[in-house]
Design a protein around this motif. Sequence first.
Motif, short mmCIF file in Angstrom:
data_model
loop_
_atom_site.label_atom_id
_atom_site.label_comp_id
_atom_site.label_asym_id
_atom_site.label_seq_id
_atom_site.Cartn_x
_atom_site.Cartn_y
_atom_site.Cartn_z
N VAL A 58 10.86 3.09 -10.30
CA VAL A 58 12.29 3.18 -10.01
C VAL A 58 12.93 4.28 -10.87
CG1 VAL A 58 14.50 1.96 -10.18
CG2 VAL A 58 12.51 0.81 -9.21
N LEU A 59 12.58 4.35 -12.13
CA LEU A 59 13.14 5.38 -13.01
C LEU A 59 12.70 6.77 -12.56
CD1 LEU A 59 12.82 3.66 -16.49
CD2 LEU A 59 14.91 4.09 -15.17
N LEU A 60 11.44 6.91 -12.17
CA LEU A 60 10.99 8.21 -11.67
C LEU A 60 11.76 8.59 -10.40
CD1 LEU A 60 7.12 8.00 -12.16
CD2 LEU A 60 8.69 9.59 -13.28
N ALA A 61 11.93 7.62 -9.51
CA ALA A 61 12.66 7.90 -8.27
C ALA A 61 14.11 8.29 -8.55
CB ALA A 61 12.61 6.68 -7.35
N ALA A 62 14.69 7.72 -9.59
CA ALA A 62 16.10 7.99 -9.89
C ALA A 62 16.29 9.29 -10.68
CB ALA A 62 16.69 6.83 -10.67
N TYR A 63 15.36 9.60 -11.58
CA TYR A 63 15.61 10.71 -12.50
C TYR A 63 14.61 11.86 -12.45
CZ TYR A 63 18.85 7.36 -14.48
OH TYR A 63 19.87 6.46 -14.63
N ALA A 64 13.53 11.71 -11.72
CA ALA A 64 12.52 12.78 -11.67
C ALA A 64 12.34 13.26 -10.23
CB ALA A 64 11.20 12.28 -12.25
N HIS A 65 13.43 13.73 -9.66
CA HIS A 65 13.42 14.15 -8.25
C HIS A 65 12.40 15.25 -7.98
CE1 HIS A 65 16.95 11.77 -7.24
NE2 HIS A 65 17.48 12.16 -8.39
N ASP A 66 12.32 16.21 -8.88
CA ASP A 66 11.38 17.32 -8.67
C ASP A 66 9.93 16.82 -8.65
OD1 ASP A 66 13.45 19.12 -8.51
OD2 ASP A 66 13.33 19.68 -10.65
N PHE A 67 9.61 15.95 -9.57
CA PHE A 67 8.25 15.41 -9.63
C PHE A 67 7.95 14.56 -8.39
CE2 PHE A 67 5.52 11.76 -10.81
CZ PHE A 67 4.33 12.45 -10.96
N MET A 68 8.87 13.69 -8.04
CA MET A 68 8.63 12.77 -6.92
C MET A 68 8.61 13.50 -5.58
SD MET A 68 8.18 9.76 -8.19
CE MET A 68 8.74 8.33 -7.32
N SER A 69 9.24 14.65 -5.49
CA SER A 69 9.28 15.36 -4.22
C SER A 69 8.16 16.40 -4.07
CB SER A 69 10.64 16.03 -4.03
OG SER A 69 10.86 17.00 -5.03
N GLN A 70 7.30 16.50 -5.08
CA GLN A 70 6.17 17.43 -4.97
C GLN A 70 5.24 16.95 -3.86
OE1 GLN A 70 4.15 17.74 -8.71
NE2 GLN A 70 5.79 18.90 -9.68
N ARG A 71 4.73 17.90 -3.12
CA ARG A 71 3.82 17.57 -2.03
C ARG A 71 2.42 17.33 -2.59
NH1 ARG A 71 7.09 16.91 2.02
NH2 ARG A 71 8.46 18.62 2.54
N ALA A 72 1.84 16.20 -2.23
CA ALA A 72 0.46 15.91 -2.62
C ALA A 72 -0.47 16.56 -1.62
CB ALA A 72 0.22 14.41 -2.68
N PHE A 73 -0.17 16.38 -0.35
CA PHE A 73 -0.88 17.06 0.76
C PHE A 73 -0.03 16.89 2.01
CE2 PHE A 73 -2.54 12.78 0.26
CZ PHE A 73 -2.44 12.24 1.54
N GLY A 74 -0.01 17.91 2.82
CA GLY A 74 0.79 17.86 4.04
C GLY A 74 2.25 17.52 3.74
N ASN A 75 2.77 16.54 4.47
CA ASN A 75 4.15 16.08 4.23
C ASN A 75 4.22 14.87 3.31
OD1 ASN A 75 5.42 18.05 5.74
ND2 ASN A 75 5.22 16.90 7.65
N VAL A 76 3.13 14.53 2.68
CA VAL A 76 3.07 13.35 1.81
C VAL A 76 3.43 13.77 0.38
CG1 VAL A 76 1.59 11.52 0.92
CG2 VAL A 76 1.31 12.30 3.28
N THR A 77 4.45 13.10 -0.17
CA THR A 77 4.91 13.45 -1.51
C THR A 77 4.35 12.48 -2.55
OG1 THR A 77 6.87 12.06 -1.33
CG2 THR A 77 7.08 14.35 -0.59
N VAL A 78 4.48 12.88 -3.80
CA VAL A 78 4.07 12.03 -4.92
C VAL A 78 4.86 10.72 -4.89
CG1 VAL A 78 4.05 11.82 -7.44
CG2 VAL A 78 3.35 13.96 -6.36
N GLY A 79 6.15 10.80 -4.59
CA GLY A 79 6.99 9.60 -4.52
C GLY A 79 6.49 8.62 -3.47
N LEU A 80 6.09 9.14 -2.32
CA LEU A 80 5.58 8.27 -1.27
C LEU A 80 4.27 7.61 -1.71
CD1 LEU A 80 5.80 7.17 1.59
CD2 LEU A 80 4.61 9.21 2.39
N LEU A 81 3.40 8.38 -2.34
CA LEU A 81 2.13 7.81 -2.82
C LEU A 81 2.37 6.74 -3.88
CD1 LEU A 81 -0.15 10.98 -3.00
CD2 LEU A 81 -0.20 9.13 -1.31
N LEU A 82 3.29 7.01 -4.81
CA LEU A 82 3.58 6.01 -5.83
C LEU A 82 4.24 4.77 -5.23
CD1 LEU A 82 4.83 8.22 -8.81
CD2 LEU A 82 2.64 7.03 -8.57
N GLY A 83 5.09 4.97 -4.25
CA GLY A 83 5.72 3.83 -3.57
C GLY A 83 4.69 2.97 -2.85
N LEU A 84 3.78 3.61 -2.15
CA LEU A 84 2.72 2.86 -1.46
C LEU A 84 1.78 2.17 -2.46
CD1 LEU A 84 1.90 5.30 1.46
CD2 LEU A 84 3.11 3.11 1.59
#
Length: 121
Positions: A58-84
């Motif tokens: 939750v803290l990363l999602a709120a305060y680390a937008h650049d990190f969470m929005s980095q693409r891991a592959f294709g349209n999948v972001t780090v935030g999505l992977l951490l959420g899953l």
Amino acid sequence: MKTMPSFSREHDFPEPPDGEPDFEAIARSPEFIAIRRRLLRFTLPMTALFLCWYLGYVLLAAYAHDFMSQRAFGNVTVGLLLGLSQFVSTIVIMVLYLIFAKRRVDPQTAELAERMSTGRR
């Protein structure tokens, strides 16, 4: 006119008939206390670990937008992977608890239930 319910222990909680388990004696037994402690030694650390992991997400999602929005592959972001991975970690904790309970808690609980039902206290 309705009568008020009795708050007396004798009225609301009658003594169990002969042959029934004495739940108060079970709750005071050293075996039951040991089972409860064993459960707490598993559940409290797992709960704390999961809450820290979730709060970190939750803290990363709120305060680390650049990190969470980095693409891991294709349209999948780090935030999505951490959420899953929150779902994955929940399932892992559930499976660990099932294994723990089956190996460490259930046998002791069954033994205690058998002893109490046969009257050997």
